[in-house]
Design a protein around this motif. Structure first.
Motif, PDB file in Angstrom:
ATOM      1  N   ALA A   1       5.724  18.392  17.915  1.00 37.45           N
ATOM      2  CA  ALA A   1       5.668  17.319  19.166  1.00 37.45           C
ATOM      3  C   ALA A   1       4.847  16.882  20.186  1.00 37.45           C
ATOM      4  O   ALA A   1       5.078  16.284  20.674  1.00 37.45           O
ATOM      5  N   ARG A   2       4.338  17.834  20.143  1.00 34.40           N
ATOM      6  CA  ARG A   2       2.785  17.900  21.182  1.00 34.40           C
ATOM      7  C   ARG A   2       2.599  16.223  20.753  1.00 34.40           C
ATOM      8  O   ARG A   2       1.536  15.842  21.215  1.00 34.40           O
ATOM      9  N   ASN A   3       1.519  16.671  19.598  1.00 35.09           N
ATOM     10  CA  ASN A   3       1.675  15.820  18.976  1.00 35.09           C
ATOM     11  C   ASN A   3       1.723  14.132  19.229  1.00 35.09           C
ATOM     12  O   ASN A   3       1.151  13.443  19.094  1.00 35.09           O
ATOM     13  N   ARG A   4       2.826  14.208  18.855  1.00 39.30           N
ATOM     14  CA  ARG A   4       3.785  12.781  20.147  1.00 39.30           C
ATOM     15  C   ARG A   4       2.619  12.261  20.894  1.00 39.30           C
ATOM     16  O   ARG A   4       2.795  11.931  21.076  1.00 39.30           O
ATOM     17  N   ASP A   5       3.091  13.318  22.232  1.00 40.47           N
ATOM     18  CA  ASP A   5       2.227  12.927  23.154  1.00 40.47           C
ATOM     19  C   ASP A   5       1.050  11.903  23.245  1.00 40.47           C
ATOM     20  O   ASP A   5       0.769  11.809  24.068  1.00 40.47           O
ATOM     21  N   TRP A   6       0.476  13.225  22.524  1.00 43.27           N
ATOM     22  CA  TRP A   6      -1.281  12.476  21.894  1.00 43.27           C
ATOM     23  C   TRP A   6      -1.825  11.358  21.196  1.00 43.27           C
ATOM     24  O   TRP A   6      -2.271  10.753  20.678  1.00 43.27           O
ATOM     25  N   LYS A   7       0.139  10.025  20.836  1.00 44.08           N
ATOM     26  CA  LYS A   7       0.080   9.431  20.198  1.00 44.08           C
ATOM     27  C   LYS A   7      -1.306   8.004  20.703  1.00 44.08           C
ATOM     28  O   LYS A   7      -1.321   8.071  19.653  1.00 44.08           O
ATOM     29  N   ASP A   8      -1.241   8.166  21.972  1.00 40.80           N
ATOM     30  CA  ASP A   8      -2.127   7.258  22.773  1.00 40.80           C
ATOM     31  C   ASP A   8      -2.438   7.689  24.407  1.00 40.80           C
ATOM     32  O   ASP A   8      -2.090   8.273  24.403  1.00 40.80           O
ATOM     33  N   GLY A   9      -3.629   7.190  24.696  1.00 36.95           N
ATOM     34  CA  GLY A   9      -3.284   7.358  25.677  1.00 36.95           C
ATOM     35  C   GLY A   9      -2.567   6.608  27.136  1.00 36.95           C
ATOM     36  O   GLY A   9      -2.136   7.587  27.676  1.00 36.95           O
ATOM     37  N   LEU A  10      -1.368   5.823  26.474  1.00 39.30           N
ATOM     38  CA  LEU A  10      -0.809   5.306  27.342  1.00 39.30           C
ATOM     39  C   LEU A  10       0.262   6.441  27.183  1.00 39.30           C
ATOM     40  O   LEU A  10       1.125   6.522  28.217  1.00 39.30           O
ATOM     41  N   THR A  11       0.873   6.806  26.170  1.00 36.80           N
ATOM     42  CA  THR A  11       1.760   7.860  26.267  1.00 36.80           C
ATOM     43  C   THR A  11       1.689   8.664  26.905  1.00 36.80           C
ATOM     44  O   THR A  11       2.315  10.148  27.486  1.00 36.80           O
ATOM     45  N   LEU A  12       0.026   9.394  26.397  1.00 36.31           N
ATOM     46  CA  LEU A  12       0.137  10.722  26.847  1.00 36.31           C
ATOM     47  C   LEU A  12       0.157  10.974  28.897  1.00 36.31           C
ATOM     48  O   LEU A  12       0.018  11.357  29.111  1.00 36.31           O
ATOM     49  N   TRP A  13      -1.108   9.962  28.828  1.00 38.36           N
ATOM     50  CA  TRP A  13      -1.311   9.860  30.858  1.00 38.36           C
ATOM     51  C   TRP A  13       0.281   9.643  31.246  1.00 38.36           C
ATOM     52  O   TRP A  13       0.254   9.841  32.820  1.00 38.36           O
ATOM     53  N   SER A  14       0.741   8.816  30.299  1.00 41.11           N
ATOM     54  CA  SER A  14       2.612   8.466  31.366  1.00 41.11           C
ATOM     55  C   SER A  14       3.034   9.710  31.576  1.00 41.11           C
ATOM     56  O   SER A  14       3.514  10.156  32.487  1.00 41.11           O
ATOM     57  N   LYS A  15       3.777  10.286  30.163  1.00 41.67           N
ATOM     58  CA  LYS A  15       3.871  11.318  30.337  1.00 41.67           C
ATOM     59  C   LYS A  15       2.897  13.076  31.608  1.00 41.67           C
ATOM     60  O   LYS A  15       3.901  13.466  32.050  1.00 41.67           O
ATOM     61  N   THR A  16       1.892  12.519  31.164  1.00 40.30           N
ATOM     62  CA  THR A  16       0.757  13.865  32.206  1.00 40.30           C
ATOM     63  C   THR A  16       2.321  13.340  33.841  1.00 40.30           C
ATOM     64  O   THR A  16       2.190  14.077  35.014  1.00 40.30           O
ATOM     65  N   VAL A  17       1.513  11.765  34.209  1.00 38.97           N
ATOM     66  CA  VAL A  17       2.078  11.643  35.732  1.00 38.97           C
ATOM     67  C   VAL A  17       3.520  11.863  35.795  1.00 38.97           C
ATOM     68  O   VAL A  17       3.751  12.608  36.722  1.00 38.97           O
ATOM     69  N   GLN A  18       4.445  12.132  35.563  1.00 39.66           N
ATOM     70  CA  GLN A  18       5.580  12.650  35.570  1.00 39.66           C
ATOM     71  C   GLN A  18       5.542  14.118  35.585  1.00 39.66           C
ATOM     72  O   GLN A  18       6.075  14.582  36.644  1.00 39.66           O
ATOM     73  N   GLN A  19       4.634  14.241  34.814  1.00 41.03           N
ATOM     74  CA  GLN A  19       4.131  16.211  34.935  1.00 41.03           C
ATOM     75  C   GLN A  19       3.882  16.797  35.904  1.00 41.03           C
ATOM     76  O   GLN A  19       4.334  17.745  36.149  1.00 41.03           O
TER      77      GLN A  19
END
Length: 324
Positions: free
Chosen positions: A239-257
């Motif tokens: 599941a976490r690997n999906r968050d690391w799909k690309d920079g936009l996906t990863l950092w969008s989630k990180t900003v939410q967190q």
């Protein structure tokens, strides 16, 4: 055994290589001492200050080599391989506060080992607002409780003792006693989590060996539980690997967190910039500047995006701020 021989000198060389790769390797001498105490000098004995001193006395030539390599690396690190300042100064309280809340800091990593959910690239670090907050109280009770528990089990369950102490020892470089910018990050757990992986199956097997008379049954029950735990963690990894799909996906989630992380907003802005989404990048860089008003790189990056939009007035203003 004497501190000599090809294997010993090769180990010192690879220890130095390890330090050049990842500074967390600096804890190796302490891990070697932990191993000697657990599986060597105190075999069949209770843990005692006298036993520790005797072990150091008998093995000091071995430890001396690793300590010398570590000190040599630190001299290189702080006086020759000097990392330029990046404009951000850590601000996590004075030394008294960092010592006072150290058990709570260790507790954060223990929680991360047991329950690695809601993983986050950029944790916003802060100490509890009061001494009586639940996390702070738990942060005192659990680490000290585990330490006492391990000492009680020392003679009978050395693997548990070794695994419990492996985690806090290998975390020493990130205790924030010497201030670092990111006191908590999941990548710090790469080495310490080995202790957790050792303790869990040993504890499970110990419980089943008492519950079942047949060794085969205890082994099979242990294997089933360990496989179940592995399956749960593997699913979380996927599941976490999906968050690391690309920079936009990863950092969008990180900003939410971590909405209060300037680093997260700046990284998301960079991802937008790489996609050509310049207005979105400016909005995120502005948020990064707001959260990190003394960080010159945030102003520089904002200036670059304005230059890409041909808004040279804003670009120059931000470059001048970065210079100042």
């Amino acid at each position: 055994k004497p501190a000599k021989g090809t294997a010993y000198y090769l180990s010192l060389f690879f220890f130095f290589c390890g330090l050049l790769s990842k500074e967390m390797a600096i804890t190796l001498p302490a891990v070697i001492l932990l191993h000697d105490l657990t599986f060597g000098a105190l075999e069949g004995q209770a843990l005692s200050a006298k036993g520790v001193l005797n072990t150091v006395k008998n093995r000091w030539p071995v430890y001396l080599g690793y300590v010398a390599v570590g000190l040599f690396y630190l001299a290189l690190r702080f006086f020759i391989i000097i990392k330029p300042g990046d404009g951000i100064k850590p601000h996590f309280g004075d030394l008294f506060d960092r010592l006072l809340y150290l058990p709570n800091h260790i507790f954060s990593f223990i929680k991360l080992a047991f329950a690695p959910y809601d993983l986050n690239v950029e944790h916003v670090f802060s100490y509890p607002p009061t001494l009586f907050e639940f996390n702070h109280i738990a942060g005192f009770i659990l680490p000290f409780g585990l330490a006492i528990f391990s000492i009680i089990l020392f003679k009978r369950f050395k693997e548990i003792f070794f695994g419990i102490w492996w985690l806090p020892i290998t975390l020493i470089p990130v205790y924030n006693l010497i201030q670092i910018f990111n006191p908590i990050a999941e990548r710090y757990m790469y080495i310490p989590v080995i202790g957790f992986c050792l303790v869990v199956p040993v504890v499970i097997y110990s419980l089943f060996s008492r519950a079942f008379k047949r060794t085969v049954t205890a082994n099979m029950a242990t294997l089933f539980v360990v496989l179940a735990i592995t399956a749960v963690y593997s699913n979380m990894t996927l599941a976490r690997n999906r968050d690391w799909k690309d920079g936009l996906t990863l950092w969008s989630k990180t900003v939410q967190q971590s909405p209060n992380s300037g680093v997260a907003h700046g990284s998301l802005a960079r991802a937008y910039q790489e996609q050509g989404m310049l207005d979105e990048a400016i909005a995120q860089y502005r948020m990064a500047v707001k959260l990190m008003p003394n960080h010159f790189k945030a102003y520089y990056n904002l200036a670059v995006v304005y230059a890409q939009k041909d808004d040279y007035t804003q670009a120059v203003d931000n470059l001048l701020t970065a210079i100042s």
